[in-house]
Motif scaffolding. Structure first.
Motif, PDB file in Angstrom:
ATOM      1  N   ARG A  33       0.795  -1.302  -0.446  1.00  0.00           N
ATOM      2  CA  ARG A  33      -0.224   0.202   0.127  1.00  0.00           C
ATOM      3  C   ARG A  33       1.441   1.474  -0.104  1.00  0.00           C
ATOM      4  O   ARG A  33       1.477   1.137   1.317  1.00  0.00           O
ATOM      5  CB  ARG A  33      -0.908  -0.122   1.421  1.00  0.00           C
ATOM      6  CG  ARG A  33      -2.332  -0.760   1.107  1.00  0.00           C
ATOM      7  CD  ARG A  33      -3.304  -0.540   2.228  1.00  0.00           C
ATOM      8  NE  ARG A  33      -4.415  -1.200   2.137  1.00  0.00           N
ATOM      9  CZ  ARG A  33      -5.462  -0.622   2.158  1.00  0.00           C
ATOM     10  NH1 ARG A  33      -5.158   0.857   1.546  1.00  0.00           N
ATOM     11  NH2 ARG A  33      -6.449  -1.010   1.971  1.00  0.00           N
ATOM     12  N   LEU A  74      -5.181   6.987  -0.023  1.00  0.00           N
ATOM     13  CA  LEU A  74      -5.414   5.352   0.328  1.00  0.00           C
ATOM     14  C   LEU A  74      -6.079   4.783   1.065  1.00  0.00           C
ATOM     15  O   LEU A  74      -6.072   3.552   1.269  1.00  0.00           O
ATOM     16  CB  LEU A  74      -3.705   4.769   0.198  1.00  0.00           C
ATOM     17  CG  LEU A  74      -3.525   4.871  -1.832  1.00  0.00           C
ATOM     18  CD1 LEU A  74      -2.148   3.643  -2.420  1.00  0.00           C
ATOM     19  CD2 LEU A  74      -4.536   4.793  -2.727  1.00  0.00           C
ATOM     20  N   VAL A  81     -11.014   1.825  -0.486  1.00  0.00           N
ATOM     21  CA  VAL A  81      -9.978   1.414  -1.351  1.00  0.00           C
ATOM     22  C   VAL A  81      -9.489   0.299  -0.932  1.00  0.00           C
ATOM     23  O   VAL A  81      -9.528  -0.042   0.111  1.00  0.00           O
ATOM     24  CB  VAL A  81      -8.492   1.858  -1.037  1.00  0.00           C
ATOM     25  CG1 VAL A  81      -7.511   0.941  -1.014  1.00  0.00           C
ATOM     26  CG2 VAL A  81      -8.791   3.775  -1.454  1.00  0.00           C
ATOM     27  N   LEU A  88      -6.357  -1.937  -4.957  1.00  0.00           N
ATOM     28  CA  LEU A  88      -5.041  -2.292  -4.920  1.00  0.00           C
ATOM     29  C   LEU A  88      -4.421  -3.424  -5.071  1.00  0.00           C
ATOM     30  O   LEU A  88      -4.615  -3.884  -4.713  1.00  0.00           O
ATOM     31  CB  LEU A  88      -3.767  -1.447  -3.994  1.00  0.00           C
ATOM     32  CG  LEU A  88      -4.073  -0.132  -3.267  1.00  0.00           C
ATOM     33  CD1 LEU A  88      -3.865   0.707  -1.935  1.00  0.00           C
ATOM     34  CD2 LEU A  88      -3.492   0.954  -4.674  1.00  0.00           C
TER      35      LEU A  88
END
Lengths: 548, 548
Positions: A119, A125, A130, A240
């Motif tokens: 990450r 984020l 997310v 992600l």
């Protein structure tokens, strides 16, 4: 009685536990799993997301109860090993449900904590919209978030997980943006080999952003992904899939040696720098079999085998791990891409001499219905002809060719061996000369000087320098395009039309995939021309061109 | 200028001609083909018969004109080479259309006449309703004969061509009798591995007569096939698919050395006993790579490679043929069966020591939809662990596993190497531990004494001698049958139920495919039982039992 503690209960840890029990009924074996599930199918997560795997339970291969009944193993889920005291040989275990922490002694400790999604420390984020996709709770969270109101998802990272997630999301009817910092999807392959993947992603409605680096996410209202280029992408959710890094914090804190890649250092019997502690799976650094260099290759097959080897070592058995070759495969809609060994980028970066060849041939005999092309790239040593790596892409038969070449690489075979391979042939399955045989034969021709090749990247300069570019395909084949500046002299007419080809200037010949180009090159060379054949023909050039 | 004559214009001959031209533009190359077609796809004949290959023209890969235009090769069809004068280096060519015969001199002569279907000298086989299927005219004749009035066809011989022909005829809706003298279909496999093939043939309505020898055919009215057992089968047509024998008459008449198998003797550069004459393809005797013995293995891949090597030798190049390993594959309706190396029958006949293991595992991860089992048998050397042969049967992924194992055999790999193979894995394509890895791991366990096995053929005697036969499957799995005399102690309960298993008598444990049997065996062995695990579990036993 020996007491074996195992940290992590998925691929490597579960394999180690089962093997240890088969080797010793008297050992006490305890598996600590930080999460709520053991032995789950993490490679299957994207496929449940996409609906191919309809039942979530199908991903749960074992429960603590089933492992206990079958193997007499004590499996403790929601149990995080927080510290290792190497002097007293105990670990500190935190029960995440009760909150209590206790010490558990060991004779042997096997670390299999895996790797965690990366990450990056970018603004935004930390938003709850997310996601990552590494385990069952990740999957549950993402699926719960994918309500009918969610119209658009951005996937960041176009590696294996990213691509599988993109496909899953498209199956769910969501609009997908795929953002990749590098110039191509699926970095284990060389760029030109990924052209069919980019094409199929676009054909399936994926917005593909290559060479675009995510800078920050603004989170007021819909998520806004700000890219380095200035582009801004609006999205309801983000997944992600940038990659993973070894969960090496526990080992690091215990003072175990860590490799230059950040993975835990182990010997070829999975021992760490503490002879009572072993490590397996995504947390360890491995040696690449081709160049011997340390690498991180988080793959399920090696994790399982390393788990077995660690258990063997605990009980004094001599099995050992030989290193990894990075064999991997990815389904991208109707396309499959796979590779083994080193790619051209890695060979160049390492300064290893190589030759490359491209071949395109049907997955089975062309006269039997349903044949689709397999595009193959092989890399081999110029002197010995030893295979260094291979990549393939196509709709069918890609896994078979890469597996065949993975074994060839494992065995240290050369291009001569590829030419001689006796593979199974009947029209529904292959060809009398399989694409792997053809690659070997072409490489032999190259090694022996019969075949002289030009690379796609040389064409523009060569044409500018006056080299004659000759397309030897039949006229009906050139509708879809020719190389810039090329002239068409079909192979079937070449003998007759030879007077029209001046001898003074060098020639590059090409056909669709390279075979007829080679035939033309042999013909012209023997007529006194200075001539080369385009490696992999028009098809390879097109793939290369699409990635420029 | 060198003059090269090639007898036979299909696989080996066509490959030799094309390679010769690529090596030399100045050579004169003439190909004589006895039949009306060159370079046709004889492996595709059954598939045009069955309709999968809709267009007959798809089987005609080249014409004399296309070969002439592309390669400058003089191709003479309907031209039978009837004699070789080795002293004057000329052949006598009979033009079957004009009837004239002429002499043609050579510097190098390459024999690639192939093999001819065996027609046993039985009464009635000269009837016009008896067919073979080796070339285009054969196919044309058979298809012309298959008028709507034809209801029943008998196929004699259950090898590759026989099985492919049976399937093709069923696709056409014809009733089919399949008569095979041996106790099984597809002799390259061991009998138990063919059980799924027999089952699928019957499921598709084929009347299967195994162990039945054709004695004669009476031809008044419908054809009556009289079998040695006394059975008589009535049939409208007969297709003979008993096998082929090398077309070695020309070589034999010329005094060239013939091997003990009846094939033309060649060295590893395809030279016959006359250094100006070469032979390739189905007409030659080859060395089997596993035991070095001379064999006939009429296969397309080797023929193509030998043609290339013969041309190389003509031009002084050093490529050589390494021998054949007999890799072959056959589609039988939805089943695929394939093999490489020696089978158990051949190892027994040759007195070669071996061990065998059976594995059954999904072609891909079980939690991803559509997985079907691959049944695998491996044979390996007891001392070195070197792979000697492999056979597989299943609906999908059989070709991949046999190809992987064919390369392993080519490279002289051992069972340790199989365990370590890094094959491509993602859920749609394989498993983290592929069935080939599992085979290697099981073999390691066997080699190291961790795994002790009982063979299916031992069960009846063992049970009679009081050995306890224990089925460790779960109760719901045993509905479809258990071994005679077996007791059910499910693995999930085995630790709890152990007091109910007397220690005085030996034990054989089994599960469905062998994995849980192995786990149970390890458990019981460590509890002091004298115990073995049934090789390949109930599934292998069932296959074996079906063939008794």
């Amino acid at each position: 009685m020996q007491k074996i503690l195992i940290v992590g209960g998925v691929a490597g840890g579960a394999s180690a536990a089962a093997r240890a029990r088969r080797l010793s009924e008297s050992a006490e074996i305890i598996v600590f799993e930080r999460g709520p599930y053991v032995s789950f199918a993490n490679c299957g997560l994207p496929y449940h997301l996409g609906g191919e795997i309809a039942e979530r339970d199908a991903l749960l291969l074992h429960t603590p109860e089933s492992l206990s009944a079958r193997f007499g193993i004590d499996v403790r889920v929601n149990s995080e090993v927080q510290a290792i005291d190497r002097t007293s040989k105990t670990v500190a275990v935190h029960n995440r449900q009760t909150g209590e922490t206790y010490a558990e002694p060991y004779d042997a400790l096997i670390l299999a904590p895996g790797a965690a999604p990366i990450r990056p420390p970018l603004a935004g984020l930390d938003d709850s919209r997310v996601f990552t996709l590494r385990n069952i709770p990740d999957l549950d969270r993402l699926m719960a978030a994918l309500t009918p109101e969610i119209k658009t998802v951005s996937v960041v990272g176009a590696g294996f997980i990213g691509l599988e997630t993109v496909e899953a999301l498209r199956h769910r009817g969501v609009q997908v943006h795929l953002i990749e910092r590098g110039p191509q999807v699926l970095a284990p392959l060389d760029a030109e080999m990924t052209a069919p993947l980019s094409a199929t992603l676009k054909a399936h409605g994926v917005s593909l952003f290559l060479g675009e680096s995510l800078q920050q996410v603004t989170t007021g209202g819909a998520l806004q992904l700000h890219l380095e280029s200035g582009k801004v992408i609006s999205s309801d959710l983000i997944v992600l899939a940038i990659g993973v890094r070894p969960e090496s914090a526990l080992a690091r804190a215990a003072g175990l040696d860590i490799g230059i890649t950040g993975g835990v250092l182990v010997d070829n019997q999975q021992r760490t720098s503490d002879s009572a502690i072993y490590a397996v799976g995504d947390v360890v650094e491995v040696r690449h079999v081709v160049d011997g260099k340390p690498v991180l290759l988080p793959l399920a097959g090696p994790a399982n085998r390393q788990g077995r080897i660690a258990a063997d070592t605990v009980f004094g058995r001599s099995s050992h791990y030989r290193g990894s070759q990075g064999t991997a495969i990815c389904k991208v809609f109707e396309q499959t891409a796979a590779s083994t060994g080193l790619n051209e980028k890695a060979l160049q970066a390492a300064g290893i001499a190589y030759r490359k060849l491209y071949l395109h041939a049907g997955d089975h005999a062309g006269y039997y219905p349903g044949a689709t092309p397999v595009s193959l790239k092989i890399l081999f040593a110029p002197d010995s002809g030893r295979l260094l790596g291979a990549q393939a892409v196509g709709e069918k038969g890609v896994d078979k060719r890469i597996d065949v070449l993975a074994v060839a690489l494992q065995a240290g075979l050369t291009v001569d061996d590829l030419a001689e391979m006796e593979l199974s042939y009947a029209p529904p399955y292959g060809s009398a000369k399989d694409v792997v045989n053809l690659a070997g034969m072409a490489a032999q021709n190259l090694q022996e000087g019969l075949l002289a090749i030009a690379q796609p990247e040389e064409i523009a300069v060569a044409a500018a320098q006056g080299v004659q570019i000759i397309d030897v395909r039949e006229p009906e084949e050139i509708m879809a395009g020719m190389l810039p500046g090329a002239r068409n002299l079909p192979l079937s007419e070449l003998r007759r039309l030879l007077p029209h080809l001046p001898k003074g200037l060098p020639v590059i010949v090409y056909c669709q995939v390279g075979l007829r180009g080679y035939i033309a090159q042999r013909f012209l060379a023997q007529q006194g021309y200075q001539v080369r054949s385009l490696n992999g023909g028009y098809k390879t050039w097109s793939m290369w061109q699409q990635m420029q």
